[in-house]
Design an enzyme around this catalytic site. Structure first.
Site, PDB file in Angstrom:
ATOM      1  CE1 TYR A 198      12.348  56.754 -13.426  1.00 47.73           C
ATOM      2  CE2 TYR A 198      11.533  58.453 -11.741  1.00 47.73           C
ATOM      3  CZ  TYR A 198      11.554  57.750 -13.276  1.00 47.73           C
ATOM      4  OH  TYR A 198      11.145  58.650 -14.170  1.00 47.73           O
ATOM      5  NE  ARG A 251      17.810  60.666 -23.295  1.00 53.33           N
ATOM      6  CZ  ARG A 251      16.678  60.518 -22.380  1.00 53.33           C
ATOM      7  NH1 ARG A 251      17.053  59.649 -21.459  1.00 53.33           N
ATOM      8  NH2 ARG A 251      15.631  60.748 -22.642  1.00 53.33           N
ATOM      9  CE  LYS A 269      11.355  56.251 -16.863  1.00 56.75           C
ATOM     10  NZ  LYS A 269      10.804  57.580 -16.945  1.00 56.75           N
ATOM     11  CD  GLU A 340      11.782  55.831 -20.191  1.00 52.50           C
ATOM     12  OE1 GLU A 340      10.500  55.513 -20.169  1.00 52.50           O
ATOM     13  OE2 GLU A 340      12.238  56.830 -19.681  1.00 52.50           O
ATOM     14  CG  ASP A 341      15.961  56.763 -20.940  1.00 58.00           C
ATOM     15  OD1 ASP A 341      14.929  57.365 -20.915  1.00 58.00           O
ATOM     16  OD2 ASP A 341      16.346  56.700 -19.628  1.00 58.00           O
ATOM     17  CG  ASP A 363       8.326  57.931 -20.036  1.00 53.51           C
ATOM     18  OD1 ASP A 363       7.418  58.673 -19.603  1.00 53.51           O
ATOM     19  OD2 ASP A 363       9.207  57.614 -19.079  1.00 53.51           O
ATOM     20  CG  ASP A 364      12.641  59.444 -22.849  1.00 54.77           C
ATOM     21  OD1 ASP A 364      12.815  59.869 -21.493  1.00 54.77           O
ATOM     22  OD2 ASP A 364      12.645  58.237 -22.841  1.00 54.77           O
ATOM     23  CB  ALA A 400      13.175  65.580 -22.860  1.00 53.67           C
ATOM     24  CG  ASN A 513      16.102  62.824 -14.216  1.00 54.65           C
ATOM     25  OD1 ASN A 513      16.002  63.452 -13.303  1.00 54.65           O
ATOM     26  ND2 ASN A 513      15.040  62.591 -15.087  1.00 54.65           N
ATOM     27  CG  ASN A 563      11.005  62.044 -13.058  1.00 54.37           C
ATOM     28  OD1 ASN A 563      10.358  60.942 -13.522  1.00 54.37           O
ATOM     29  ND2 ASN A 563      12.222  61.860 -12.943  1.00 54.37           N
TER      30      ASN A 563
END
Ligand SMILES: NC(=O)C1=CN([C@@H]2O[C@H](COP(=O)(O)OP(=O)(O)OC[C@H]3O[C@@H](n4cnc5c(N)ncnc54)[C@H](O)[C@@H]3O)[C@@H](O)[C@H]2O)C=CC1
Ligand SMILES: CC(=O)C(=O)O
Ligand SMILES: [Mg+2]
Length: 676
Positions: A198, A251, A269, A340-341, A363-364, A400, A513, A563
């Site tokens: 990760y 991203r 993940k 995600e992202d 998730d973000d 975020a 991150n 995190n």
């Protein structure tokens, strides 16, 4: 080899995609319906009976008829099932004959096949009986090893590798060879290995994914194949995946648009869904949606694996996403989807668009919101600054930043503040300075909610100016910009907290991150706050021991890792086990609250605000339990009423014992759960 279109017992079938050629690898030769093409989707351990998988592996059908039928069925709406079955049998008979000789050679070597299947392979832990019954003798060294010994060897190999990427590659090949051993090693050494599978290492892996590529580990869905999404989903060997992590690579962590290379984050993940929450690895599905990339390095890289074109317009990406989500609902109606992202606007849009129609969460936005709230609750207690006096500056007003601010706001309103009073506690800063309504630029939609109106036309362009003006108690970084918490800003934060009274401590969360994007390091935080900072970072830092001259000797400062890994595995597990038809805000909030209460006395005593990473799995199960209960409260749990009535009568112990009975745990290879 013959193709579906040219084969002809169903001459009307012309749109069917050509099935994969019958690779003669042991994996393709395996007849189980859920034969994995990728290591992340091994057949479920629990579903496996003690009847010999190896014996089944010697059956004469080289391909999984069920799997292939499914993919064929997906392409042909009109043809009847019988037609298709007839067609498929003829087709496979042809294919089989063509390769019969080689195939028989393979099937004779069933033991060899077992060793090549990551979900069957037990390395050197096979018992003498298993070795004899499955033709393994001679194929592996005579010695029998416990999983501890095998783990020790793996750790020795990992530690001997010079760079994190080398270590990652070793782990990745271990996963492709012996999935239980991989998870055992990761779980038993999570502090050392999580940074490899990760953040931060996964960031480097994503940057180099196309060069490092050796084998498929995910579903790679390109916008050029948008009419075949259902077929591609059905090609995945696991027929009922429970959780998918999907990204479009736009991203990735703080590294920007990585295109298809971003698939590494989906893989990473999901490894944590298994390691940190016990979701069966065979039920996990990493996906990348390839819409092109605006990353010039990728576009110029001859090894780049994705579409070599710039990203299609956002409205076209949206249509593609609609098609993807519809296909997911058709093919895997019970699967939970984690976004995600995705870059900022898409992150918010997709969440709004699908949250009431699909089993999904972002998730973000939500996972990060929950994890920061989970830590913030403890941080406020440790800070000595009462909740009502807290004032928070957020550097970064993206998916975020805004997600976290909203989650923290919810905490305040649940404690009696009005919406306006709660909102007034937050000052968001972006590249242009403090986000205000009268700043003179067109604010992105997601920033408007927190845009200040009480600045009396003054604009604050730098973080220093904002800190001077706000006098915050907490500084949260979600900018993806290394070092933007400078010495003057951190010292100014401390000064503003000190001014409130002795013994007060600043809350400092540089959450970006990977490490190369952290707003400050732990060492800087300790140095510039005289050791007072309550610190949490997105990627892990090591503890720092300092000789402060105190009589009691050197002082060790412990960082926290803030995190979303402390939330998404438990949130996902809870939603899956509750059979939640939606992921509600209450489920997310409850996850945060549960996390804040999951620390042991020892962790609290050590001043931590998150459980030690070694206990992430324990914390995830607590989060999962509370998420399940929240799903029940919100009326979105599809579990039978009598099941809930029983748990409610017996309480948390019964529910936790149910959760524990459901999770994957590669405890012992010696008996291997009767797998062979
Ligand atoms: N610790 C954790 O669990 C998580 C950490 N993150 C990290 O947060 C970072 C941001 O993620 P997103 O919000 O999704 O990105 P985003 O692109 O949506 O938002 C970034 C924001 O930072 C602002 N920004 C960039 N440079 C800045 C600077 N020098 N000064 C002030 N503002 C600046 C931008 O204007 C934007 O508002 C990433 O590095 C990501 O890895 C994201 C999710 C979870
Ligand atoms: C941790 C995470 O989700 C991120 O940095 O994007
Ligand atoms: Mg993320």
């Amino acid at each position: 080899m013959s193709s579906v279109a040219s084969s002809s017992s169903a001459s009307d079938i012309v749109t069917v995609p050509t099935p994969r050629s019958p690779s003669l690898s042991p994996r393709a030769a395996s007849p189980t319906p859920t034969t994995p093409a990728v290591t992340t989707c091994a057949p479920s351990h629990k579903r496996r009976s003690s009847s010999s998988s190896a014996r089944r592996m010697t059956s004469s059908n080289p391909l999984s008829t069920t799997t292939s039928l499914a993919s064929i069925e997906s392409g042909i709406q009109a043809a009847s099932l019988d037609q298709l079955r007839g067609y498929a049998q003829n087709h496979y008979a042809e294919v089989h004959q063509e390769h019969e000789t080689e195939y028989l050679d393979q099937t004779m070597a069933s033991g060899y096949q077992i060793l090549r299947e990551p979900q069957w392979n037990k390395g050197l832990a096979f018992t003498p009986d298993q070795r004899i019954n499955n033709n393994l003798t001679g194929l592996i060294p005579h010695t029998i090893e416990s999983y501890q010994t095998q783990c020790a060897r793996a750790m020795k190999m990992i530690q001997s590798r010079p760079t994190p990427i080398d270590k990652y590659l070793y782990l990745s090949s271990l996963k492709a060879e012996n999935i239980d051993l991989f998870y055992r090693v990761v779980m038993d050494n999570i502090r050392e290995l999580m940074p490899l599978v990760y953040t931060p290492t996964i960031g480097d892996v994503c940057l180099q994914y196309s060069s490092l590529y050796t084998r498929p580990e995910a579903l790679y869905i390109s916008i050029k194949q948008r009419k075949s999404i259902r077929t591609m989903l059905r090609n995945w060997p696991c027929k009922k995946p429970e959780i998918c992590v999907v990204t479009d690579g736009s991203r990735i962590l703080g590294l920007g648009d990585l295109g298809i290379n971003g698939v590494g984050i989906s893989i990473g993940k999901l490894a944590l869904y298994t390691a940190a929450a016990g979701i069966d690895p065979s039920k996990t599905l990493p996906i990348v949606l390839d819409c092109g990339t605006n990353n010039e390095t990728n576009l110029q890289d001859p090894l780049y694996l994705g579409l070599r074109q710039r990203r299609v317009p956002v409205d076209v990406q949206q249509e593609f996403m609609d098609e993807f989500m519809d296909a997911v609902k058709d093919v895997f109606p019970e699967m939970l989807v984690q976004f995600e992202d995705f870059e900022t606007e898409k992150a918010f849009n997709y969440l709004d668009r699908y949250r009431n129609t699909h089993r999904c969460f972002n998730d973000d936005v939500q996972g990060t919101g929950a994890v920061v709230l989970g830590g913030y609750i403890g941080a406020v207690e440790n800070s000595g600054v009462p909740l009502e006096e807290q004032r928070l500056v957020f550097m970064g007003a993206g998916s975020a930043g805004v997600g976290v601010a909203k989650q923290l706001m919810e905490y305040y309103t649940r404690r009696g503040l009005t919406e306006q009073e709660a909102r007034d506690k937050f000052w968001l800063v972006d590249t242009k300075g403090l986000v205000t309504h009268d700043r003179g630029d067109r604010l992105a939609e997601h920033k408007k909610y927190f845009a200040r109106t009480d600045n009396h036309e003054r604009q604050f362009r730098t973080l220093e100016e904002v800190i001077e003006y706000v006098k915050p108690s907490a500084l949260v970084g979600l900018t993806a910009t290394f070092g933007c918490f400078t010495e003057p800003t951190i010292r100014a934060l401390k000064a503003s907290v000190d001014a409130g009274g002795a013994g007060r401590r600043p809350i400092l969360f540089p959450l970006s991150n990977p490490l190369t994007k952290a707003e400050c390091t732990f060492e800087q935080a300790i140095e510039w706050t005289d050791g007072q900072a309550i610190f949490a970072s997105g990627s892990p830092f090591s503890p720092i021991t300092k000789n402060t001259g105190a009589e009691s000797g050197p002082v060790t400062y412990l960082p926290n890792q803030g995190n979303n890994v402390y939330v998404f595995p438990g949130l996902g597990l809870g939603a899956i086990l509750a059979k939640a038809t939606r992921v509600t805000d209450e489920m997310v909030y409850t996850g945060a609250d549960a996390l804040s209460k999951s620390l042991t006395a020892d962790e609290l005593h050590a001043g931590l605000i998150y459980p030690r990473i070694e206990r992430v799995r324990e914390a995830s199960l607590v989060v999962a339990r509370e998420v399940m209960k929240a799903a029940r409260r919100d009326g979105v749990s599809d579990l039978p009423e009598e099941q809930w009535v029983e748990w409610e009568e017996w309480g948390d112990v019964a529910l936790m014992s149910y959760i524990k009975s459901q999770v994957y745990d590669p405890v012992s290879f010696a008996d291997a759960k009767g797998r062979l």
